[in-house]
Design a protein around this motif. Structure first.
Motif, mmCIF file in Angstrom:
data_model
loop_
_atom_site.group_PDB
_atom_site.id
_atom_site.type_symbol
_atom_site.label_atom_id
_atom_site.label_comp_id
_atom_site.label_asym_id
_atom_site.label_seq_id
_atom_site.Cartn_x
_atom_site.Cartn_y
_atom_site.Cartn_z
ATOM 1 N N PRO A 171 -6.045 -7.819 -14.773
ATOM 2 C CA PRO A 171 -5.752 -7.795 -16.248
ATOM 3 C C PRO A 171 -6.530 -6.458 -16.847
ATOM 4 C CG PRO A 171 -7.420 -9.336 -15.530
ATOM 5 C CD PRO A 171 -6.669 -8.808 -14.288
ATOM 6 N N ALA A 172 -5.993 -5.935 -17.633
ATOM 7 C CA ALA A 172 -6.917 -4.972 -18.485
ATOM 8 C C ALA A 172 -7.732 -5.292 -19.471
ATOM 9 C CB ALA A 172 -5.512 -4.041 -19.345
ATOM 10 N N ARG A 173 -7.644 -6.336 -19.980
ATOM 11 C CA ARG A 173 -8.636 -7.000 -21.095
ATOM 12 C C ARG A 173 -9.745 -6.917 -20.485
ATOM 13 N NH1 ARG A 173 -7.536 -12.108 -24.995
ATOM 14 N NH2 ARG A 173 -9.785 -12.384 -25.856
ATOM 15 N N ALA A 174 -10.779 -6.437 -20.779
ATOM 16 C CA ALA A 174 -12.390 -6.096 -20.302
ATOM 17 C C ALA A 174 -12.941 -7.519 -19.568
ATOM 18 C CB ALA A 174 -13.387 -5.547 -21.033
ATOM 19 N N GLU A 175 -12.776 -8.635 -20.592
ATOM 20 C CA GLU A 175 -13.569 -9.951 -20.312
ATOM 21 C C GLU A 175 -12.839 -10.580 -19.225
ATOM 22 O OE1 GLU A 175 -14.008 -12.338 -23.587
ATOM 23 O OE2 GLU A 175 -12.270 -11.593 -24.493
ATOM 24 N N PHE A 176 -11.558 -10.439 -19.248
ATOM 25 C CA PHE A 176 -10.666 -10.926 -18.153
ATOM 26 C C PHE A 176 -10.954 -10.098 -16.762
ATOM 27 C CE2 PHE A 176 -6.946 -12.847 -20.721
ATOM 28 C CZ PHE A 176 -7.893 -13.646 -21.521
ATOM 29 N N ALA A 177 -10.810 -8.985 -16.954
ATOM 30 C CA ALA A 177 -11.278 -8.159 -15.836
ATOM 31 C C ALA A 177 -12.322 -8.189 -14.852
ATOM 32 C CB ALA A 177 -11.052 -6.405 -16.257
#
Length: 237
Positions: free
Chosen positions: A121-127
């Motif tokens: 994923p690109a979203r920081a907290e998901f990454a």
């Protein structure tokens, strides 16, 4: 029980996970996703569900993804809906040819599309959750040996999580369990369990359920592991 006996069941679970991911859309409820997962496993030949009769434990979104609940008490929610930029964890427990599969992944939604490994994923907290889960599994394979004790896995992983600002969300504090014919006979990757991983002679799961300390999102990744004849740990896949 030879770990190879569980291979077909584990592959069934992995394929069902891929099929569900391909069908995920914003607006689906936990209950709809759980029904979808059960149907996919049945279509692939699953004979039933070993985990308290629960085909798929499904948790959607912030807060719910932090929940750790026994299958005895789990009920998928009809009022919790998947968002376009969200996550959902599926924990699948099929029985195939009389043996267990046990397979969990957190699936990430990005602009309304589901991402499943190896797509990050690109979203920081998901990454960062995705990366930490891969790190935990990679490091387990680097240092776990047949003589490693269940409690040592628990200690080392929890120390790593604490040092990196993460926490173990499991309601009992464990990180996995042995694969059995009877759920009541499972032994756990938990504090105080002196059994050796290889000495016990059975495959086991590693399934850290984690979040950032104070975070809103929970992440889970589960794999069955066995030891090769040379003593190296390998995922059953």
């Amino acid at each position: 029980m030879c770990g190879c006996a569980n291979l077909a069941a584990q592959r069934l679970a992995a394929e069902a996970m891929r099929r569900v991911a391909a069908r995920l859309r914003p607006g689906l409820s936990e209950a709809e996703i759980a029904c979808m997962a059960g149907g996919e496993m049945l279509s692939l030949g699953a004979e039933g569900w070993w985990y308290h009769g629960v085909a798929a434990l499904v948790l959607v979104g912030p807060q719910r993804s932090l929940v750790s609940v026994s299958g005895r008490k789990y009920v998928p929610r009809k009022d919790v809906l998947l968002g376009a930029d969200d996550l959902v964890t599926l924990d699948l427990s099929p029985v195939f040819s009389g043996v267990w599969g046990d397979y969990a992944r957190t699936i990430y939604m990005q602009n309304g599309r589901a991402l499943l490994e190896p797509e990050a994923p690109a979203r920081a907290e998901f990454a960062e959750g995705y990366a930490m889960q891969l790190r935990l599994h990679r490091e387990l394979m680097e240092w776990a040996a047949p003589h490693t004790r269940y409690e040592e896995v628990w200690r080392r992983v929890n120390v790593l999580l604490q040092n990196e600002g993460w926490q173990n969300l499991d309601l009992h504090g464990n990180l996995g369990h042995s694969i059995e014919d009877d759920p009541a006979k499972r032994v756990y990757l938990e504090q105080g369990n002196p059994a050796e991983l290889g000495g016990y002679g059975k495959p086991f799961t590693f399934e850290p359920h984690i979040c950032r300390v104070g975070g809103r999102w929970g992440f889970k990744r589960e794999q069955i592991y066995i030891f090769r004849p040379d003593g190296r740990l390998m995922p059953l896949e």
